[in-house]
Design an enzyme around this catalytic site. Sequence first.
Site, PDB file in Angstrom:
ATOM      1  N   ARG A  77       0.845  -1.185   0.000  1.00 33.05           N
ATOM      2  CA  ARG A  77       0.000   0.000   0.000  1.00 33.05           C
ATOM      3  C   ARG A  77       0.882   1.237   0.000  1.00 33.05           C
ATOM      4  O   ARG A  77       1.968   1.229   0.593  1.00 33.05           O
ATOM      5  CB  ARG A  77      -0.862   0.066   1.270  1.00 33.05           C
ATOM      6  CG  ARG A  77      -2.137  -0.737   1.248  1.00 33.05           C
ATOM      7  CD  ARG A  77      -3.173  -0.135   0.300  1.00 33.05           C
ATOM      8  NE  ARG A  77      -4.412  -0.909   0.293  1.00 33.05           N
ATOM      9  CZ  ARG A  77      -4.666  -1.941  -0.511  1.00 33.05           C
ATOM     10  NH1 ARG A  77      -3.780  -2.336  -1.389  1.00 33.05           N
ATOM     11  NH2 ARG A  77      -5.828  -2.576  -0.455  1.00 33.05           N
TER      12      ARG A  77
ATOM     13  N   GLU B 162      -2.070   7.961  -4.114  1.00 35.02           N
ATOM     14  CA  GLU B 162      -2.403   7.529  -5.475  1.00 35.02           C
ATOM     15  C   GLU B 162      -3.881   7.830  -5.786  1.00 35.02           C
ATOM     16  O   GLU B 162      -4.697   7.853  -4.855  1.00 35.02           O
ATOM     17  CB  GLU B 162      -2.106   6.024  -5.652  1.00 35.02           C
ATOM     18  CG  GLU B 162      -2.975   5.117  -4.812  1.00 35.02           C
ATOM     19  CD  GLU B 162      -2.573   3.641  -4.929  1.00 35.02           C
ATOM     20  OE1 GLU B 162      -1.390   3.311  -4.748  1.00 35.02           O
ATOM     21  OE2 GLU B 162      -3.467   2.834  -5.206  1.00 35.02           O
TER      22      GLU B 162
ATOM     23  N   HIS C 294      -1.027   0.265  -9.599  1.00 36.49           N
ATOM     24  CA  HIS C 294      -1.778  -0.581  -8.644  1.00 36.49           C
ATOM     25  C   HIS C 294      -2.510  -1.729  -9.366  1.00 36.49           C
ATOM     26  O   HIS C 294      -3.739  -1.847  -9.312  1.00 36.49           O
ATOM     27  CB  HIS C 294      -2.769   0.292  -7.835  1.00 36.49           C
ATOM     28  CG  HIS C 294      -3.189  -0.359  -6.544  1.00 36.49           C
ATOM     29  ND1 HIS C 294      -3.498   0.350  -5.399  1.00 36.49           N
ATOM     30  CD2 HIS C 294      -3.362  -1.658  -6.201  1.00 36.49           C
ATOM     31  CE1 HIS C 294      -3.845  -0.474  -4.430  1.00 36.49           C
ATOM     32  NE2 HIS C 294      -3.760  -1.703  -4.889  1.00 36.49           N
TER      33      HIS C 294
HETATM   34  C1  DGY Z   1      -6.084  -5.477  -2.836  1.00 34.18           C
HETATM   35  O1  DGY Z   1      -6.751  -6.477  -3.102  1.00 34.18           O
HETATM   36  O2  DGY Z   1      -5.951  -5.049  -1.688  1.00 34.18           O
HETATM   37  C2  DGY Z   1      -5.440  -4.785  -3.987  1.00 34.18           C
HETATM   38  O3  DGY Z   1      -4.483  -3.887  -3.568  1.00 34.18           O
HETATM   39  C3  DGY Z   1      -6.491  -4.095  -4.838  1.00 34.18           C
HETATM   40  O4  DGY Z   1      -6.987  -3.011  -4.123  1.00 34.18           O
END
Ligand code: DGY
Length: 328
Positions: free
Chosen positions: A240, A269, A287
Amino acid sequence: MTKPKILLARAVFPAIIESLSTRFDVATNQTDQVLTKSELIARLQGVDGALTTGSERIDSDLLVACPQLKVVANMAVGYNNFDLPAMTERGVQGTNTPDVLTDTTADFGFALMMATARRLTESEHFLRRGEWTKWRYDMFTGSDIHGATLGILGMGRIGQGIASRGAHGFGMEVIYHNRTRLDPATEARCRASYVSKAELLQRADHLVLVLPYSAESHHAIGAAELAQMKPTATLTNIARGGIVDDVALAAALKARTIAGAGLDVFEGEPAVLPDLLTLPNVVLTPHIASASGPTRMAMARLAADNLVSFFTEGRVLTPVNTVTSIVR
Ligand code: DGY
């Protein structure tokens, strides 16, 4: 009998809308406009359940303003967009999509690490610019993956997947740090050794971040941590934004105190720190770690199945909180 009302807060596969429409009164957002907080609150009026992504924040204000909401199914394994204590306090069930994305995300983490170590995008940009005029002995020399030391910070399912790929596929020595140490059988399966965070930073040739975002993991990798890494090391973040201090990372990449970074997630982001966009030694992706077609469909199905299960059986498949008391 009136059908429960649900909101699909973002665009989803038409087949998912079709199947949910047989059981629910479904409101959609197929234009995929990212809703502001007040827009989301407006669309959730009189709504019983919602399918969200990491972009929709479910917090206390929203819960107070949407008292009919009972369940929120996140189409993501991460759920740092949920204020979980507030949801639990108000009796709102949250769910996520674990397991179905583990291998796809681990594959991507490995690919991003390899692209970073072998300078894939930097060399491709050079070629596309028409600058490739001759072969040269030291052109885009990077670092090896095979036989190197793979460091993993955060050893959940995805971290374990990356560890196994490294150990079994590429003969890497795998070291990891996690809040809790894995049991011996899991360590043996991943061929991974537990080390302190300091040792992880100092020894890893390639460090991959796979830990969940929380107040504790905010800037888990900042200037002090980057300073402990080898100048030849790479850093890959598929976890993240906010786990890495992007300003400190850009400074380290510029000063080459680490060799490179592969980033799929960013602080704030989809905005990306401008410095990162200009640096050659960073591979940037938007992402997409879980973005294979079959996996995105499996994530959408699991989120939808959680809504169905909540309203038909009074339980969900993959809860992220336990709802006992209801304050409305
Ligand atoms: C998740 O599944 O957490 C991915 O980062 C997509 O948001």
